[in-house]
Scaffold this motif. Sequence first.
Motif, PDB file in Angstrom:
ATOM      1  N   ALA A 131      67.179  45.268  19.207  1.00  0.00           N
ATOM      2  CA  ALA A 131      65.874  45.539  19.817  1.00  0.00           C
ATOM      3  C   ALA A 131      66.059  45.800  21.308  1.00  0.00           C
ATOM      4  N   ASP A 132      65.412  46.864  21.815  1.00  0.00           N
ATOM      5  CA  ASP A 132      65.550  47.137  23.250  1.00  0.00           C
ATOM      6  C   ASP A 132      64.261  46.910  24.028  1.00  0.00           C
ATOM      7  N   CYS A 133      63.130  46.796  23.333  1.00  0.00           N
ATOM      8  CA  CYS A 133      61.871  46.523  24.044  1.00  0.00           C
ATOM      9  C   CYS A 133      60.913  45.777  23.119  1.00  0.00           C
ATOM     10  N   ILE A 134      60.332  44.697  23.627  1.00  0.00           N
ATOM     11  CA  ILE A 134      59.360  43.925  22.838  1.00  0.00           C
ATOM     12  C   ILE A 134      58.084  43.784  23.664  1.00  0.00           C
ATOM     13  N   THR A 135      56.950  44.131  23.046  1.00  0.00           N
ATOM     14  CA  THR A 135      55.665  44.035  23.749  1.00  0.00           C
ATOM     15  C   THR A 135      54.728  43.096  22.996  1.00  0.00           C
TER      16      THR A 135
END
Length: 371
Positions: free
Chosen positions: A3-7
């Motif tokens: 995973a490279d981005c978690i919002t």
Amino acid sequence: MIADCITLHHLRMPLVSPFETSFGRTDARDCILIEVKAEGLTGWGECVADREPGYSWETVGTAWHILPDFLIPEILGKDVQGAHDFQRRVTHVRGHQMAKAGLEMALWDLQGQAEGKPLRGLLEGARDCVEVGVSVGLQESPAGLVATVESYLAQGYRRVKLKIKPGRDVGDVRAARSAFPDLRLQVDANSAYTLETADALFPLDDLNLLLIEQPLAEDDLWDHAQLQKQFCTPLCLDESITSPRHARQAIEMGACRVVNIKQGRVGGISQALAIHDLCQARGVPVWCGGMLETGVGRAANLALASLPNFSLPGDISATERYYREDITNEIFSLNEDSTIDVPDSPGLGVTINHWALEQVTLEKRSFRETG
Ligand code: OSB
Ligand code: MG
């Protein structure tokens, strides 16, 4: 997958009608939607913790703390190999099942998309539609309750759960039972009684109920076992079962004869599966509970409920029972036989209506891999 981005998206969605239980009344439901970007795909999960600690001690606030400070760092930029690997990475975080479950759901969505398989396929679900019911909150009066139940029957629901609390139990349930003698009916007290005050519930044993859900405190398996001995109607546990171990102990102790499975309460779909398998091996029926989910959580619940030992109808109602507008493009509707179709597109099988999401978002926070 890495995973490279978690919002995190904190949502507040107005309900079509207020929902009242023994722990309170709500007009709008909060949750945290979790968006995980990995290898060009986007997975979504729903953390079902509520604004207030009424059903569970977990809240939007506790999850808003635990996710960024302890859970997200365990997966961001790391090569996580599915739900079991995720659970292994977060075992040092005690409790916080709903926070963990929200993140695990997004990983299942990603895995399904990557493999081109619907969640139902990943879980080896047996059915393409599942039997569902409706959970009816406390109403103004027994007559009001009968009218509300009548309107759900007109929509096609064939199983109804009534919320009860001290002073609003036997009278309400009797009114519903005499209006609908053959209806599949069950009740849910959300921990509102003690072993002493539960005497008031004895008359329910003669009203042909499918089950009595969570009469006593969430941390009280022992007293549930004492109470079950005094009832012919099966007791069902919801709040008390927060892990496969609790499920095993509750069954061995005779604290319940039926288990309500909610992936959020037990720490994720992987844990829900373990409870399903354990109950199946011991001949204990399970059903899928609900937390007034958005389309994201509803899709996960439908896939889970397609497993063979989900032999009682779930609290998974049609979208329109909860929201005028959902944040998924897919809307779930009730079939004529009181079933709902299980999504069959890869992953959760739902897509986000970004405009609708924007309308109900109170706060948003993104975390990127920096290394
Ligand atoms: O106890 O099952 C419960 C909703 C919020 C919190 C707890 C519960 C419920 C419901 C509604 O009963 C189930 C649903 O339709 O989602
Ligand atoms: Mg319940």
